[in-house]
Design a protein around this motif. Structure first.
Motif, PDB file in Angstrom:
ATOM      1  N   GLN A  77      46.700 -22.946  73.336  1.00  0.00           N
ATOM      2  CA  GLN A  77      47.205 -21.591  73.058  1.00  0.00           C
ATOM      3  C   GLN A  77      48.384 -21.244  73.958  1.00  0.00           C
ATOM      4  O   GLN A  77      49.234 -20.445  73.574  1.00  0.00           O
ATOM      5  N   CYS A  78      48.464 -21.828  75.125  1.00  0.00           N
ATOM      6  CA  CYS A  78      49.618 -21.574  75.992  1.00  0.00           C
ATOM      7  C   CYS A  78      50.652 -22.705  75.918  1.00  0.00           C
ATOM      8  O   CYS A  78      51.842 -22.463  75.798  1.00  0.00           O
ATOM      9  N   HIS A  79      50.173 -23.953  75.975  1.00  0.00           N
ATOM     10  CA  HIS A  79      51.128 -25.054  76.148  1.00  0.00           C
ATOM     11  C   HIS A  79      51.726 -25.592  74.847  1.00  0.00           C
ATOM     12  O   HIS A  79      52.688 -26.340  74.878  1.00  0.00           O
ATOM     13  N   LYS A  85      56.735 -19.094  80.514  1.00  0.00           N
ATOM     14  CA  LYS A  85      56.307 -19.700  81.785  1.00  0.00           C
ATOM     15  C   LYS A  85      55.435 -20.933  81.634  1.00  0.00           C
ATOM     16  O   LYS A  85      55.282 -21.701  82.568  1.00  0.00           O
ATOM     17  N   ALA A  86      54.790 -21.142  80.473  1.00  0.00           N
ATOM     18  CA  ALA A  86      53.902 -22.298  80.342  1.00  0.00           C
ATOM     19  C   ALA A  86      54.725 -23.504  79.897  1.00  0.00           C
ATOM     20  O   ALA A  86      55.253 -23.512  78.796  1.00  0.00           O
ATOM     21  N   ILE A 100      47.407 -33.681  86.794  1.00  0.00           N
ATOM     22  CA  ILE A 100      46.817 -32.731  85.833  1.00  0.00           C
ATOM     23  C   ILE A 100      45.404 -32.371  86.298  1.00  0.00           C
ATOM     24  O   ILE A 100      45.022 -31.206  86.352  1.00  0.00           O
ATOM     25  N   SER A 103      45.464 -30.175  89.314  1.00  0.00           N
ATOM     26  CA  SER A 103      45.878 -28.827  88.978  1.00  0.00           C
ATOM     27  C   SER A 103      44.703 -28.024  88.401  1.00  0.00           C
ATOM     28  O   SER A 103      44.531 -26.841  88.690  1.00  0.00           O
ATOM     29  N   ILE A 108      47.024 -24.704  90.378  1.00  0.00           N
ATOM     30  CA  ILE A 108      47.343 -23.436  89.723  1.00  0.00           C
ATOM     31  C   ILE A 108      46.703 -23.294  88.341  1.00  0.00           C
ATOM     32  O   ILE A 108      46.703 -22.212  87.778  1.00  0.00           O
ATOM     33  N   VAL A 126      40.754 -34.271  79.545  1.00  0.00           N
ATOM     34  CA  VAL A 126      42.014 -33.675  79.087  1.00  0.00           C
ATOM     35  C   VAL A 126      43.195 -34.274  79.866  1.00  0.00           C
ATOM     36  O   VAL A 126      44.280 -34.484  79.308  1.00  0.00           O
ATOM     37  N   ARG A 286      59.833 -20.064  89.715  1.00  0.00           N
ATOM     38  CA  ARG A 286      60.142 -20.579  88.388  1.00  0.00           C
ATOM     39  C   ARG A 286      61.561 -20.120  88.061  1.00  0.00           C
ATOM     40  O   ARG A 286      61.855 -18.934  88.121  1.00  0.00           O
TER      41      ARG A 286
END
Ligand code: HEC
Length: 659
Positions: A77-79, A85-86, A100, A103, A108, A126, A286
């Motif tokens: 849904q974000c990436h 920002k994603a 990964i 993280s 984060i 994942v 960012r």
């Protein structure tokens, strides 16, 4: 943007050439170098040939793995979308599985993992799904940690040469007292040491020097401070994403009593500051909210401010359902101490709007593009920063692609601009005839070399510019909107042709490296390229006043059909008094006599070399940041396993007689 290639294809190709290395790595044992772990001398060429021939392998049906389901439920849904920002999924696929996982576990993304209720096993799954690699390669250092004096930062030796072009003016010239290498000694250069970057197929960062240390970024995200003389490790900073910019280092005087900082940008569009003497993180920002934003060109540091050029990989998104394109190139000025933004200027002022519809129903968005992937030059006297932009991603093309633009250092306001090649809307869809390709696509003639501010022998100043069309040109900073005072089409040009990462100027001559890659794989430009004449890869010297050719040395074709090998020069070059150094796409570093163009020295980095850690060190094509000369030594990062070039994982250091 930078010679685009289909990123999905690339990711697969990278996978195909990486996996054998992992397969050959004993469990829990040897470092995950690019090269296979065989130790017989004669087998290396074969192995390398096998690696280079590796075709994009069908990765099996990854969509059926448990990791794919975790991704769809907890990350997509974000990436997968346009969430500000994603970083886009394309980027996540270039991140190592360990990063990964880290993280999600402690970094984060831990809150996201928690919100989705991921178990430890699901975090592993994942990470392996995205990276296509197993989690759990032991972290290895490419060289021993320094001890004794080699470990000490000598604060009496301030930053000497740094950034892509060594000075804020971006001239790519190392003064004799800094180079400490008489041209007459160049033929005696021998390998002193080599370092094999772990988990790397490419090395794009250019080494920079301060406090007796060599600073460089790497593909697995590790930033290194090494002892410049011996290569031992002073500190490492572990970033999750590739660092392809050089590291900029602050002088102790500028740090005003605090520790001097080191700055760099990363693949997923962030800028970092760490303590230059310890590697401890200080701030991180960012640079742009766009999911495809990336930092390729070197930030420019000047008196307490960091100027950051922002690029993207959006033009390489080939998903038919993607609303292409919405990224706009920009420059940021950051307070070096805090990372606070002083100003940000988009190269395209207006936000993109829908101008059409793709076959899938997805929107066509415009204007977009004008990314800055090269390194700006800074003009302290006039208070300006000169940037060179790339193509528009979608049509209609506007006035800000392939343009030289002067920004006010204090405010970021555009003070003047000159578009060198208009009408250039292009994206990777054009290479394969996808419907994201604009009507009447342009030639993708970005300003590759960036801009350089130089002073001629008579004291007049010029802005020198090089394009992927093969054109080198000079502008008058006092009368810039007049355009080019002279233009010389030195190379034939193409999406990976012409002038790419950087020319050099030594006060007398302008040295122009020409890439002119043989087959760029671009369907849309075949006819245009053929009509522009034969390719002319090699090194050229021009009279900076008139643009007239002084000498040329066409590159030898030593590739003899070797896959992903090409004779031309893509990487930035470096001049010292009497010699100019270039890393070629055939894997050789060559030094040219500045008066005649004669080759004084050459070294093949694709021959395996002994490395400081014992891991296999093999170079490949040389791209991005090229050779650097400092304090009697020559350094080159070699390996450019992308855009159809030879992979490699080496930092090679040379000195006179290898002493
Ligand atoms: C709610 C939106 C959201 C979700 C859900 C999400 N992410 Fe992220 N992700 C982001 C943003 C925003 C960033 C950039 C953060 C930054 O740069 O500081 C990011 C950054 C990352 C990074 C780079 C991290 C680093 O340490 O540099 C990775 C890797 C990543 N995400 C993986 C994942 C995975 C895997 C999942 C699913 C398990 C996931 N994300 C779920 C929004 C999200």
């Amino acid at each position: 943007m930078k010679h685009a290639w289909l990123l999905s294809t690339l990711a697969l190709w990278a996978l195909a050439v990486t996996l054998p290395a992992f397969a050959a790595t004993p469990a829990g044992g040897a470092p995950a170098a690019t090269a296979p772990a065989d130790d017989d001398d004669d087998g290396d060429e074969d192995e390398m040939a096998k690696l280079s021939k590796a075709q994009p392998a069908a990765p099996g049906d990854r969509s059926q793995t448990p990791g794919a389901k975790v991704y769809a439920r907890a990350c997509a849904q974000c990436h997968d979308g346009q969430v500000a920002k994603a970083p886009s999924r394309v980027f996540l696929e270039m991140v190592s599985p360990e990063s990964i996982y880290a993280s999600l576990k402690t970094g984060i993304m831990a809150p996201q993992a928690m919100a989705a209720g991921l178990t430890d096993a699901e975090k592993h799954q994942v990470a392996e799904f995205l990276s296509g690699q197993p989690v759990g390669q032991a972290r290895v250092l490419p060289a021993p940690m320094c001890t004794g004096d080699a470990a000490k930062f000598d604060t009496s030796r301030p930053p000497a040469i740094q950034g892509w072009g060594f000075t804020p003016e971006n001239v790519h010239f190392v003064r004799g007292d800094v180079a400490q290498l008489p041209a007459s000694d160049v033929p005696r250069l021998k390998l002193k040491w080599a370092l094999a970057y772990p988990s790397a197929l490419r090395v794009r960062s250019r080494p920079t020097f301060a406090y007796g240390a060599l600073y460089t970024g790497s593909q697995d995200g590790t930033v290194y401070a090494l002892d410049a003389k011996t290569g031992c490790v002073r500190w490492t900073f572990r970033n999750s994403a590739e660092v392809r910019t050089p590291v900029m280092v602050q002088s102790a005087a500028d740090a005003k009593g605090g520790p001097p900082l080191a700055f760099f940008g990363d693949l997923i569009g962030r800028v970092h500051a760490v303590n230059a003497l310890t590697g401890e993180p200080v701030w991180r920002v960012r640079a742009d909210d766009h999911p495809s934003a990336t930092i390729t060109g070197s930030p420019v540091y000047f008196r307490g401010t960091l100027y950051v050029p922002v690029s993207s990989l959006e033009e390489a998104v080939i998903d038919p359902n993607y609303a292409c394109c919405t990224f706009r190139g920009s420059v940021l000025a950051l307070d070096a101490k805090t990372g606070e933004q002083r100003w940000k200027t988009y190269m395209i002022e207006e936000e993109p709007k829908q101008v059409g519809t793709r076959r899938s129903g997805a929107a066509v968005m415009s204007p977009s593009g004008a990314a800055i992937w090269n390194t700006p030059s800074l003009d302290p006297k006039r208070g300006l920063l000169y940037v060179g932009t790339g193509n528009n991603y979608t049509g209609p093309a506007n006035h800000r692609s392939n343009a030289v633009i002067a920004l006010d250092l204090a405010t970021g306001k555009v003070r003047w601009e000159w578009q060198v090649v208009p009408g250039d809307a292009w994206n990777v869809g054009c290479m394969i005839g996808s419907d994201s390709c604009p009507e009447n696509p342009g030639p993708d003639y970005d300003i590759g070399s960036g801009t350089m501010l130089v002073r001629l022998a008579d004291g007049t100043e010029r802005i020198m510019v090089g394009l992927k069309s093969g054109v080198a040109l000079a502008m008058d900073p006092e009368n810039p909107t007049k355009g080019g005072l002279w233009q010389n089409r030195v190379g034939r040009g193409s999406i990976q042709g012409g002038i790419q990462f950087g020319m050099a100027f030594d006060g007398e001559r302008l040295y122009v490296p020409i890439s002119d890659m043989k087959d760029t794989g671009d369907l849309s430009s075949k006819e245009r390229d053929a009509a522009a004449g034969p390719i002319r890869p090699g090194m050229y010297a021009l009279d900076p006043k008139t643009g007239k050719l002084l000498w040329e040395t066409r590159a030898d074709d030593v590739c003899r059909g070797r896959q992903f090998c090409d004779p031309g020069i893509l990487a930035s070059i470096a001049a010292i008094p009497g010699a100019v150094f270039a890393g070629h796409m055939d894997g050789r570093v060559r030094a040219y006599d500045t008066l005649t163009g004669r080759v004084l020295w050459n070294f093949d980095t694709t021959e395996p070399m002994p490395s400081l850690s014992g891991a296999k060190a093999i170079g490949g094509s040389i791209g991005g940041g090229g050779p650097v000369v400092y304090d009697g030594m020559v350094y080159v990062n070699s390996g450019y396993g992308l855009y159809m070039h030879m992979p490699g994982n080496v930092l090679a250091a040379f000195s006179v007689d290898g002493k």
